[in-house]
Design a protein around this motif. Structure first.
Motif, PDB file in Angstrom:
ATOM      1  N   GLY A  46     -11.863 -13.603  -6.430  1.00  0.00           N
ATOM      2  CA  GLY A  46     -11.252 -14.709  -7.163  1.00  0.00           C
ATOM      3  C   GLY A  46      -9.801 -14.470  -7.490  1.00  0.00           C
ATOM      4  N   THR A  47      -9.464 -14.456  -8.787  1.00  0.00           N
ATOM      5  CA  THR A  47      -8.063 -14.353  -9.182  1.00  0.00           C
ATOM      6  C   THR A  47      -7.556 -12.916  -9.161  1.00  0.00           C
ATOM      7  OG1 THR A  47      -8.755 -14.198 -11.471  1.00  0.00           O
ATOM      8  CG2 THR A  47      -8.155 -16.366 -10.669  1.00  0.00           C
ATOM      9  N   ILE A  48      -8.439 -11.943  -8.925  1.00  0.00           N
ATOM     10  CA  ILE A  48      -8.001 -10.543  -9.031  1.00  0.00           C
ATOM     11  C   ILE A  48      -6.918 -10.190  -8.003  1.00  0.00           C
ATOM     12  CG2 ILE A  48      -8.813  -8.179  -8.709  1.00  0.00           C
ATOM     13  CD1 ILE A  48     -11.258  -8.888 -10.247  1.00  0.00           C
ATOM     14  N   PRO A  49      -7.062 -10.554  -6.705  1.00  0.00           N
ATOM     15  CA  PRO A  49      -5.958 -10.255  -5.780  1.00  0.00           C
ATOM     16  C   PRO A  49      -4.669 -10.963  -6.146  1.00  0.00           C
ATOM     17  CG  PRO A  49      -7.914 -10.878  -4.584  1.00  0.00           C
ATOM     18  CD  PRO A  49      -8.195 -11.136  -6.008  1.00  0.00           C
ATOM     19  N   LEU A  50      -4.772 -12.198  -6.659  1.00  0.00           N
ATOM     20  CA  LEU A  50      -3.557 -12.917  -7.060  1.00  0.00           C
ATOM     21  C   LEU A  50      -2.876 -12.223  -8.234  1.00  0.00           C
ATOM     22  CD1 LEU A  50      -4.876 -16.570  -6.830  1.00  0.00           C
ATOM     23  CD2 LEU A  50      -3.520 -15.313  -5.185  1.00  0.00           C
ATOM     24  N   LEU A 110     -14.224 -20.070  -5.141  1.00  0.00           N
ATOM     25  CA  LEU A 110     -14.055 -19.217  -3.968  1.00  0.00           C
ATOM     26  C   LEU A 110     -14.766 -17.887  -4.194  1.00  0.00           C
ATOM     27  CD1 LEU A 110     -12.262 -19.583  -1.342  1.00  0.00           C
ATOM     28  CD2 LEU A 110     -10.692 -18.008  -2.441  1.00  0.00           C
ATOM     29  N   PRO A 111     -16.106 -17.874  -4.140  1.00  0.00           N
ATOM     30  CA  PRO A 111     -16.811 -16.619  -4.429  1.00  0.00           C
ATOM     31  C   PRO A 111     -16.436 -15.514  -3.456  1.00  0.00           C
ATOM     32  CG  PRO A 111     -18.332 -18.460  -4.298  1.00  0.00           C
ATOM     33  CD  PRO A 111     -17.035 -18.947  -3.775  1.00  0.00           C
ATOM     34  N   GLY A 112     -16.431 -15.796  -2.156  1.00  0.00           N
ATOM     35  CA  GLY A 112     -16.064 -14.779  -1.180  1.00  0.00           C
ATOM     36  C   GLY A 112     -17.132 -13.715  -1.042  1.00  0.00           C
ATOM     37  N   GLU A 113     -17.084 -13.031   0.088  1.00  0.00           N
ATOM     38  CA  GLU A 113     -18.034 -11.940   0.337  1.00  0.00           C
ATOM     39  C   GLU A 113     -17.443 -10.643  -0.196  1.00  0.00           C
ATOM     40  OE1 GLU A 113     -21.115 -11.731   2.243  1.00  0.00           O
ATOM     41  OE2 GLU A 113     -21.107 -13.793   1.513  1.00  0.00           O
ATOM     42  N   PRO A 114     -18.257  -9.768  -0.783  1.00  0.00           N
ATOM     43  CA  PRO A 114     -17.737  -8.459  -1.181  1.00  0.00           C
ATOM     44  C   PRO A 114     -17.217  -7.687   0.033  1.00  0.00           C
ATOM     45  CG  PRO A 114     -19.870  -8.835  -2.166  1.00  0.00           C
ATOM     46  CD  PRO A 114     -19.631  -9.954  -1.208  1.00  0.00           C
ATOM     47  N   PHE A 115     -16.232  -6.855  -0.176  1.00  0.00           N
ATOM     48  CA  PHE A 115     -15.562  -6.035   0.847  1.00  0.00           C
ATOM     49  C   PHE A 115     -14.714  -6.854   1.807  1.00  0.00           C
ATOM     50  CE2 PHE A 115     -19.241  -3.520  -0.374  1.00  0.00           C
ATOM     51  CZ  PHE A 115     -18.612  -2.344  -0.745  1.00  0.00           C
ATOM     52  N   PHE A 167      -4.810  -4.674  -1.008  1.00  0.00           N
ATOM     53  CA  PHE A 167      -6.184  -4.172  -0.966  1.00  0.00           C
ATOM     54  C   PHE A 167      -6.583  -3.532  -2.292  1.00  0.00           C
ATOM     55  CE2 PHE A 167      -7.673  -4.604   3.406  1.00  0.00           C
ATOM     56  CZ  PHE A 167      -6.520  -5.098   3.984  1.00  0.00           C
ATOM     57  N   GLY A 168      -5.878  -3.891  -3.380  1.00  0.00           N
ATOM     58  CA  GLY A 168      -6.162  -3.271  -4.663  1.00  0.00           C
ATOM     59  C   GLY A 168      -7.546  -3.570  -5.173  1.00  0.00           C
ATOM     60  N   HIS A 169      -8.130  -4.715  -4.781  1.00  0.00           N
ATOM     61  CA  HIS A 169      -9.460  -5.047  -5.297  1.00  0.00           C
ATOM     62  C   HIS A 169     -10.569  -4.482  -4.420  1.00  0.00           C
ATOM     63  CE1 HIS A 169      -8.364  -7.950  -2.354  1.00  0.00           C
ATOM     64  NE2 HIS A 169      -9.545  -8.494  -2.328  1.00  0.00           N
ATOM     65  N   LEU A 170     -10.208  -3.821  -3.292  1.00  0.00           N
ATOM     66  CA  LEU A 170     -11.226  -3.254  -2.406  1.00  0.00           C
ATOM     67  C   LEU A 170     -11.239  -1.733  -2.423  1.00  0.00           C
ATOM     68  CD1 LEU A 170     -10.633  -5.590   0.629  1.00  0.00           C
ATOM     69  CD2 LEU A 170     -12.320  -5.828  -1.161  1.00  0.00           C
ATOM     70  N   SER A 171     -10.063  -1.133  -2.508  1.00  0.00           N
ATOM     71  CA  SER A 171      -9.964   0.327  -2.423  1.00  0.00           C
ATOM     72  C   SER A 171      -9.034   0.797  -3.537  1.00  0.00           C
ATOM     73  CB  SER A 171      -9.424   0.721  -1.042  1.00  0.00           C
ATOM     74  OG  SER A 171      -8.180   0.103  -0.837  1.00  0.00           O
ATOM     75  N   PRO A 172      -8.962   2.114  -3.786  1.00  0.00           N
ATOM     76  CA  PRO A 172      -8.088   2.595  -4.857  1.00  0.00           C
ATOM     77  C   PRO A 172      -6.658   2.105  -4.707  1.00  0.00           C
ATOM     78  CG  PRO A 172      -9.466   4.361  -4.126  1.00  0.00           C
ATOM     79  CD  PRO A 172      -9.773   3.200  -3.253  1.00  0.00           C
ATOM     80  N   THR A 205     -17.393 -10.066 -11.020  1.00  0.00           N
ATOM     81  CA  THR A 205     -16.023 -10.337 -10.604  1.00  0.00           C
ATOM     82  C   THR A 205     -15.849 -10.432  -9.097  1.00  0.00           C
ATOM     83  OG1 THR A 205     -15.451  -8.017 -10.444  1.00  0.00           O
ATOM     84  CG2 THR A 205     -15.216  -9.027 -12.595  1.00  0.00           C
ATOM     85  N   GLY A 206     -16.731  -9.862  -8.311  1.00  0.00           N
ATOM     86  CA  GLY A 206     -16.598  -9.932  -6.867  1.00  0.00           C
ATOM     87  C   GLY A 206     -15.641  -8.922  -6.279  1.00  0.00           C
ATOM     88  N   ALA A 207     -15.063  -8.051  -7.119  1.00  0.00           N
ATOM     89  CA  ALA A 207     -14.146  -7.029  -6.605  1.00  0.00           C
ATOM     90  C   ALA A 207     -14.897  -5.724  -6.449  1.00  0.00           C
ATOM     91  CB  ALA A 207     -12.972  -6.841  -7.561  1.00  0.00           C
ATOM     92  N   THR A 208     -14.702  -5.058  -5.288  1.00  0.00           N
ATOM     93  CA  THR A 208     -15.455  -3.826  -5.058  1.00  0.00           C
ATOM     94  C   THR A 208     -14.792  -2.627  -5.717  1.00  0.00           C
ATOM     95  OG1 THR A 208     -14.316  -3.711  -2.956  1.00  0.00           O
ATOM     96  CG2 THR A 208     -16.550  -4.539  -2.937  1.00  0.00           C
ATOM     97  N   ASN A 209     -13.510  -2.715  -6.039  1.00  0.00           N
ATOM     98  CA  ASN A 209     -12.863  -1.648  -6.795  1.00  0.00           C
ATOM     99  C   ASN A 209     -13.062  -1.946  -8.283  1.00  0.00           C
ATOM    100  OD1 ASN A 209     -11.259   0.284  -7.849  1.00  0.00           O
ATOM    101  ND2 ASN A 209      -9.364  -0.404  -6.910  1.00  0.00           N
ATOM    102  N   LEU A 210     -13.956  -1.172  -8.907  1.00  0.00           N
ATOM    103  CA  LEU A 210     -14.341  -1.504 -10.279  1.00  0.00           C
ATOM    104  C   LEU A 210     -13.199  -1.303 -11.268  1.00  0.00           C
ATOM    105  CD1 LEU A 210     -17.983  -0.220 -10.484  1.00  0.00           C
ATOM    106  CD2 LEU A 210     -17.163  -2.539 -10.531  1.00  0.00           C
ATOM    107  N   VAL A 211     -12.281  -0.377 -10.936  1.00  0.00           N
ATOM    108  CA  VAL A 211     -11.141  -0.186 -11.827  1.00  0.00           C
ATOM    109  C   VAL A 211     -10.332  -1.476 -11.917  1.00  0.00           C
ATOM    110  CG1 VAL A 211      -9.039   1.125 -12.161  1.00  0.00           C
ATOM    111  CG2 VAL A 211     -11.045   2.251 -11.298  1.00  0.00           C
ATOM    112  N   THR A 212     -10.097  -2.103 -10.745  1.00  0.00           N
ATOM    113  CA  THR A 212      -9.359  -3.362 -10.747  1.00  0.00           C
ATOM    114  C   THR A 212     -10.129  -4.444 -11.480  1.00  0.00           C
ATOM    115  OG1 THR A 212      -8.688  -2.670  -8.567  1.00  0.00           O
ATOM    116  CG2 THR A 212      -8.025  -4.830  -9.244  1.00  0.00           C
TER     117      THR A 212
END
Lengths: 183, 163
Positions: B115-119, B104-109, B29-34, A134-141
């Protein structure tokens, strides 16, 4: 590990007070204490996502409950218990207690995930392949918006339907009907 | 229902901005941090609860009118469903993360990753924030109504007893 038992005892005491106290405001505050204890416990169990959500929802719920409670005239509950109801609840608690002892024997130690002992489970796959899938570093998300996005869609639908229902019931027309039942 | 003292009003008008900003940070920043859409949305709604407690219901109604709030709610739900259906159209199956897999793979962190997760987080945050605001608004409206109803019944009863 001792902190968990301290928190558990704290939450159990708060729950008993919340049920037993006659003061409605004190009862609401005890419910809030249970929620904050739970969020602390999630934090110590290394689940910061759930801890954030729990503490935020708890604050909001506590504010709403206090606003709903202290504006009422009836802040004290009076009345005695029925004998039959007490007997029935004690019997039900005993049955759940006996069944619960059997269940707790089968559970792993507190704080140890069940799936950590097995191999090839879904959670192991998420942890191992979550970032590259998925490319997301927060695995919960990455779980709740990619692997299990259907669940999130259902959750959003529940919230949406609840809001629509509330707004329909409380809209101006029905409020007027409520005020003038004869008209 | 005209709000609290000047001190509370001044402090809360400053703190409200910080709470709102923190909610936006949690969502973005939900897809990067809690964090994530739900927690961030609740924080956004709680900033309006603070305004409602300090300034009263009428002020908040002017700040964020009910039709706009319900439209934001619908917009969030629509965006989330749109992302899901775009996955079906572009990627071949419902809710597939087509942006990450194809475009849009993007770099981790990095902020632009996943991808669609932040949207989706953005859509859920909008939805949850607006709908919790509406819940609280509906509750306060109902409280107001039940109080006025009780007063009316009380006055009716006393009127009858006087007659």
């Amino acid at each position: 590990m001792a902190i968990f038992y301290i928190l558990l005892v704290f939450m159990i005491i708060a729950a008993i007070i919340a049920v037993e106290t006659k003061n409605l405001l004190g009862s609401v505050i005890c419910v809030g204490a249970i929620g904050f204890g739970g969020s602390l416990m999630f934090l110590f169990l290394r689940a910061p996502d759930i801890a954030i959500t729990q503490i935020v929802v708890e604050v909001l719920g506590l504010i709403i409950l206090i606003r709903a409670t202290i504006s009422r005239d009836l802040t004290f509950i009076s009345g005695d218990r029925e004998f039959f109801g007490t007997v029935v609840s004690i019997v039900i608690i005993l049955v759940i207690f006996v069944a619960g002892i059997r269940v707790f024997d089968a559970l792993p130690a507190f704080g140890e995930p069940v799936f950590a002992r097995l191999t090839g489970t879904a959670s192991e796959t998420y942890v191992r392949r979550g970032l590259q899938d998925t490319g997301a570093t927060n695995l919960v998300t990455s779980v709740y918006l990619d692997y299990r996005a259907y669940d999130t869609l259902g959750e959003a639908t529940v919230l949406f339907t609840a809001i629509i229902g509330a707004m329909v019931i409380l809209r101006d027309k029905s409020r007027k009907l409520l005020e003038e039942p004869d008209a | 229902m005209k709000g609290m003292t000047v001190i509370v009003k001044t402090v809360s008008s400053w703190v409200k901005v910080l709470i709102f900003l923190f909610g936006i940070y949690i969502i973005l920043f939900g897809h990067l941090s809690p964090g994530g859409g739900f927690a961030g949305g609740v924080i956004l709604a709680s900033s309006y609860v603070l305004l409602m407690l300090a300034f009263g219901r009428e002020f908040v109604e002017k700040n964020l009118p009910l039709p706009i709030a319900s439209r934001l709610d619908c917009l969030g739900a629509f965006l989330f469903a749109l992302i899901a259906i775009l996955g079906l159209v572009v990627g071949g199956s419902f809710f597939v993360n087509f942006l990450y897999q194809k475009y849009l793979p993007g770099e981790p962190f990095n902020l632009v990753s996943g991808g669609t997760i932040p949207l989706s987080n953005l859509a859920i945050g909008l939805k949850v924030g607006a709908s919790l605001f509406l819940v609280i608004f509906a509750l306060s409206m109902f409280r107001y109504d039940s109080e006025s109803l009780a007063n009316k019944r009380l006055s009716d009863r006393t009127g009858e007893s006087k007659e």
